[in-house]
Structures are given as C-alpha cells and as structure tokens.
Design a protein around this motif. Sequence first.
Motif, PDB file in Angstrom:
ATOM      1  N   GLY A  41      -2.175  44.355   4.540  1.00 29.87           N
ATOM      2  CA  GLY A  41      -1.094  44.715   3.633  1.00 29.87           C
ATOM      3  C   GLY A  41       0.133  43.843   3.794  1.00 29.87           C
ATOM      4  O   GLY A  41       1.235  44.228   3.412  1.00 29.87           O
ATOM      5  N   VAL A  42      -0.032  42.645   4.337  1.00 26.89           N
ATOM      6  CA  VAL A  42       1.094  41.757   4.606  1.00 26.89           C
ATOM      7  C   VAL A  42       1.029  40.530   3.689  1.00 26.89           C
ATOM      8  O   VAL A  42      -0.034  39.935   3.519  1.00 26.89           O
ATOM      9  CB  VAL A  42       1.095  41.301   6.080  1.00 26.89           C
ATOM     10  N   CYS A  43       2.180  40.182   3.117  1.00 26.45           N
ATOM     11  CA  CYS A  43       2.302  38.984   2.287  1.00 26.45           C
ATOM     12  C   CYS A  43       3.452  38.136   2.814  1.00 26.45           C
ATOM     13  O   CYS A  43       4.429  38.658   3.343  1.00 26.45           O
ATOM     14  CB  CYS A  43       2.594  39.352   0.831  1.00 26.45           C
ATOM     15  N   TYR A  44       3.316  36.831   2.663  1.00 25.46           N
ATOM     16  CA  TYR A  44       4.341  35.886   3.099  1.00 25.46           C
ATOM     17  C   TYR A  44       4.600  34.875   2.000  1.00 25.46           C
ATOM     18  O   TYR A  44       3.696  34.516   1.249  1.00 25.46           O
ATOM     19  CB  TYR A  44       3.879  35.107   4.341  1.00 25.46           C
ATOM     20  N   TRP A  45       5.816  34.372   1.940  1.00 27.06           N
ATOM     21  CA  TRP A  45       6.165  33.218   1.113  1.00 27.06           C
ATOM     22  C   TRP A  45       6.241  32.017   2.039  1.00 27.06           C
ATOM     23  O   TRP A  45       6.851  32.090   3.113  1.00 27.06           O
ATOM     24  CB  TRP A  45       7.521  33.415   0.442  1.00 27.06           C
ATOM     25  N   TYR A  46       5.621  30.893   1.630  1.00 27.88           N
ATOM     26  CA  TYR A  46       5.626  29.669   2.416  1.00 27.88           C
ATOM     27  C   TYR A  46       6.202  28.510   1.613  1.00 27.88           C
ATOM     28  O   TYR A  46       5.959  28.387   0.415  1.00 27.88           O
ATOM     29  CB  TYR A  46       4.197  29.267   2.804  1.00 27.88           C
ATOM     30  N   LEU A  47       6.923  27.644   2.299  1.00 24.94           N
ATOM     31  CA  LEU A  47       7.346  26.363   1.770  1.00 24.94           C
ATOM     32  C   LEU A  47       6.695  25.320   2.656  1.00 24.94           C
ATOM     33  O   LEU A  47       6.911  25.319   3.872  1.00 24.94           O
ATOM     34  CB  LEU A  47       8.878  26.228   1.810  1.00 24.94           C
ATOM     35  N   ILE A  48       5.884  24.448   2.067  1.00 25.10           N
ATOM     36  CA  ILE A  48       5.185  23.415   2.826  1.00 25.10           C
ATOM     37  C   ILE A  48       5.657  22.063   2.319  1.00 25.10           C
ATOM     38  O   ILE A  48       5.516  21.762   1.131  1.00 25.10           O
ATOM     39  CB  ILE A  48       3.657  23.532   2.680  1.00 25.10           C
ATOM     40  N   THR A  49       6.249  21.262   3.215  1.00 25.22           N
ATOM     41  CA  THR A  49       6.782  19.952   2.834  1.00 25.22           C
ATOM     42  C   THR A  49       6.524  18.944   3.955  1.00 25.22           C
ATOM     43  O   THR A  49       6.065  19.308   5.038  1.00 25.22           O
ATOM     44  CB  THR A  49       8.302  20.013   2.592  1.00 25.22           C
ATOM     45  N   SER A  50       6.872  17.704   3.699  1.00 27.83           N
ATOM     46  CA  SER A  50       6.716  16.662   4.717  1.00 27.83           C
ATOM     47  C   SER A  50       7.907  16.598   5.667  1.00 27.83           C
ATOM     48  O   SER A  50       7.896  15.832   6.627  1.00 27.83           O
ATOM     49  CB  SER A  50       6.510  15.300   4.043  1.00 27.83           C
ATOM     50  N   THR A  51       8.937  17.402   5.431  1.00 30.43           N
ATOM     51  CA  THR A  51      10.114  17.402   6.298  1.00 30.43           C
ATOM     52  C   THR A  51       9.759  18.025   7.651  1.00 30.43           C
ATOM     53  O   THR A  51       9.321  19.173   7.723  1.00 30.43           O
ATOM     54  CB  THR A  51      11.277  18.179   5.646  1.00 30.43           C
ATOM     55  N   MET A  86      -5.968  18.035  -6.943  1.00 25.87           N
ATOM     56  CA  MET A  86      -5.015  17.776  -5.869  1.00 25.87           C
ATOM     57  C   MET A  86      -4.227  19.040  -5.539  1.00 25.87           C
ATOM     58  O   MET A  86      -4.015  19.363  -4.377  1.00 25.87           O
ATOM     59  CB  MET A  86      -4.061  16.654  -6.263  1.00 25.87           C
ATOM     60  N   LEU A  87      -3.805  19.768  -6.557  1.00 27.67           N
ATOM     61  CA  LEU A  87      -3.084  21.026  -6.351  1.00 27.67           C
ATOM     62  C   LEU A  87      -3.933  21.990  -5.545  1.00 27.67           C
ATOM     63  O   LEU A  87      -3.483  22.574  -4.574  1.00 27.67           O
ATOM     64  CB  LEU A  87      -2.704  21.642  -7.695  1.00 27.67           C
ATOM     65  N   PHE A  88      -5.180  22.126  -5.907  1.00 26.23           N
ATOM     66  CA  PHE A  88      -6.100  23.010  -5.203  1.00 26.23           C
ATOM     67  C   PHE A  88      -6.248  22.596  -3.746  1.00 26.23           C
ATOM     68  O   PHE A  88      -6.137  23.409  -2.840  1.00 26.23           O
ATOM     69  CB  PHE A  88      -7.450  22.990  -5.919  1.00 26.23           C
ATOM     70  N   THR A  89      -6.445  21.300  -3.497  1.00 27.41           N
ATOM     71  CA  THR A  89      -6.634  20.803  -2.142  1.00 27.41           C
ATOM     72  C   THR A  89      -5.417  21.071  -1.270  1.00 27.41           C
ATOM     73  O   THR A  89      -5.527  21.508  -0.137  1.00 27.41           O
ATOM     74  CB  THR A  89      -6.932  19.290  -2.166  1.00 27.41           C
ATOM     75  N   ASN A 122       4.723  20.474  -6.076  1.00 22.22           N
ATOM     76  CA  ASN A 122       5.634  19.599  -6.814  1.00 22.22           C
ATOM     77  C   ASN A 122       5.099  18.166  -6.811  1.00 22.22           C
ATOM     78  O   ASN A 122       4.073  17.876  -6.196  1.00 22.22           O
ATOM     79  CB  ASN A 122       7.067  19.698  -6.264  1.00 22.22           C
ATOM     80  N   GLU A 123       5.789  17.279  -7.495  1.00 12.94           N
ATOM     81  CA  GLU A 123       5.320  15.901  -7.638  1.00 12.94           C
ATOM     82  C   GLU A 123       5.346  15.122  -6.326  1.00 12.94           C
ATOM     83  O   GLU A 123       4.730  14.066  -6.221  1.00 12.94           O
ATOM     84  CB  GLU A 123       6.146  15.181  -8.696  1.00 12.94           C
ATOM     85  N   SER A 124       6.033  15.617  -5.317  1.00  7.64           N
ATOM     86  CA  SER A 124       6.092  14.959  -4.009  1.00  7.64           C
ATOM     87  C   SER A 124       5.040  15.487  -3.045  1.00  7.64           C
ATOM     88  O   SER A 124       4.972  15.058  -1.902  1.00  7.64           O
ATOM     89  CB  SER A 124       7.483  15.148  -3.398  1.00  7.64           C
ATOM     90  N   GLY A 125       4.246  16.458  -3.478  1.00  2.00           N
ATOM     91  CA  GLY A 125       3.209  17.020  -2.620  1.00  2.00           C
ATOM     92  C   GLY A 125       3.639  18.247  -1.847  1.00  2.00           C
ATOM     93  O   GLY A 125       2.879  18.756  -1.029  1.00  2.00           O
ATOM     94  N   GLY A 126       4.849  18.743  -2.082  1.00  2.77           N
ATOM     95  CA  GLY A 126       5.301  19.978  -1.446  1.00  2.77           C
ATOM     96  C   GLY A 126       4.674  21.176  -2.141  1.00  2.77           C
ATOM     97  O   GLY A 126       4.326  21.113  -3.319  1.00  2.77           O
ATOM     98  N   THR A 127       4.531  22.259  -1.415  1.00  2.00           N
ATOM     99  CA  THR A 127       3.904  23.455  -1.954  1.00  2.00           C
ATOM    100  C   THR A 127       4.787  24.676  -1.738  1.00  2.00           C
ATOM    101  O   THR A 127       5.358  24.854  -0.665  1.00  2.00           O
ATOM    102  CB  THR A 127       2.539  23.710  -1.256  1.00  2.00           C
ATOM    103  N   LEU A 128       4.884  25.506  -2.765  1.00  2.00           N
ATOM    104  CA  LEU A 128       5.547  26.805  -2.690  1.00  2.00           C
ATOM    105  C   LEU A 128       4.470  27.836  -2.960  1.00  2.00           C
ATOM    106  O   LEU A 128       3.830  27.806  -4.022  1.00  2.00           O
ATOM    107  CB  LEU A 128       6.666  26.889  -3.733  1.00  2.00           C
ATOM    108  N   THR A 129       4.221  28.722  -2.011  1.00  2.00           N
ATOM    109  CA  THR A 129       3.070  29.620  -2.086  1.00  2.00           C
ATOM    110  C   THR A 129       3.421  31.011  -1.578  1.00  2.00           C
ATOM    111  O   THR A 129       4.126  31.158  -0.585  1.00  2.00           O
ATOM    112  CB  THR A 129       1.917  29.082  -1.198  1.00  2.00           C
ATOM    113  N   LYS A 130       2.857  32.009  -2.254  1.00  2.00           N
ATOM    114  CA  LYS A 130       2.857  33.366  -1.719  1.00  2.00           C
ATOM    115  C   LYS A 130       1.416  33.675  -1.341  1.00  2.00           C
ATOM    116  O   LYS A 130       0.504  33.469  -2.144  1.00  2.00           O
ATOM    117  CB  LYS A 130       3.359  34.389  -2.733  1.00  2.00           C
TER     118      LYS A 130
END
Length: 173
Positions: A58-68, A3-6, A43-51
């Motif tokens: 040469g570009v990197c981003y931090w993402y927060l993915i949630t149902s909000t 599930m984490l991978f997906t 997290n346990e609610s299905g939200g994702t924190l990703t770099k």
Amino acid sequence: MKMLFTILVAALTAPCASYGASLGDWITGSTPDGQQLYAGSINESGGTLTKACRPATGVCYWYLITSTICDKGQTVPALFSTSKGAVPFQLSCETAVVQDGKTNYRSIILDPDKMDSILESTMPLGIAVALQDGRFAVYRFSMSGAKRAVSILMEGANKLGQPNSKGTRDTTL
C-alpha cells in the motif's frame, strides 16, 4: 517510446517490465510479477519523473531520476514550477541506477500528497534543485497525460491491494 520504456524500467530497477498504456507524454506499466506499478514520463535529456506503487504494501513513491550526482541519504531543497505557481519540495537521494552504461541518480520526492496535487498543471513542470556549490540544476517534464496516468496507476494499485474477500486463500489483514 522504446527509449521511454527502457529508462522507466531502469528507474524502477526492475529487470524487466510490462508496458501498459501511453497517455499523452506519460506511460503506465508494471513489473512482470505485478508487485510494482508505475506511471511516468521522460524528458528530452533522459531524466525521468515517476510515481511507483507496491500494492501489497500500500505504499507509493514519487521519484526524480536524473544524471545529477547525489549522495545516498542526502536531502536537498527543490522548487517545482507549475501553472498554479511555485511549490517547495525536499528530495532525498536514494540510489544510483546504471542503464546501458549510463549512471543516473534516483531521489524520492518527499511529500507525495503535495506532488499529487500538482498533476493538473497545464504547462510543463519545471524543477529547480539546489546544488552544493550554490547553483541549481533545472529539469522540465511534460504534464500532458500525467493526471490520467497517475489515476490509472492508483486505480490499479487500489484494486490489487484489496484482499480477495470471496476466495479461500489465507491472508493477513
């Protein structure tokens, strides 16, 4: 772990991805073509924190993915709670991501260098995001393995982003 991978794959909007390593509660991986690398946690609610990084640019981003729900281009304040104290951030809503019929919303965490500085948190990361109606959405993510996963991501991105000085292939510098 599947599930984490997906969810991480959906978060990066790649059609499929290669799974790298599991480090605590974080994983690393890449798109099959190697154009994008990532390290992230769910997290346990299905939200994702990703770099995520694109070595070619040469570009990197931090993402927060949630149902909000958020509107594309909307910027909102957020407060990240770490073992070293609270850190203010701005989130910029980027896009909706649909996976298995569920819509999540991806926001870019502005100031990626400041985000990198909180990887040493010894407690779960708490994120409070201001909503339009005066309330806050609150998310929590495990930081177990975060520093190592992001370090591996950056090592890979740096290695892939360097031109091959021994080859004879045309390149642009």
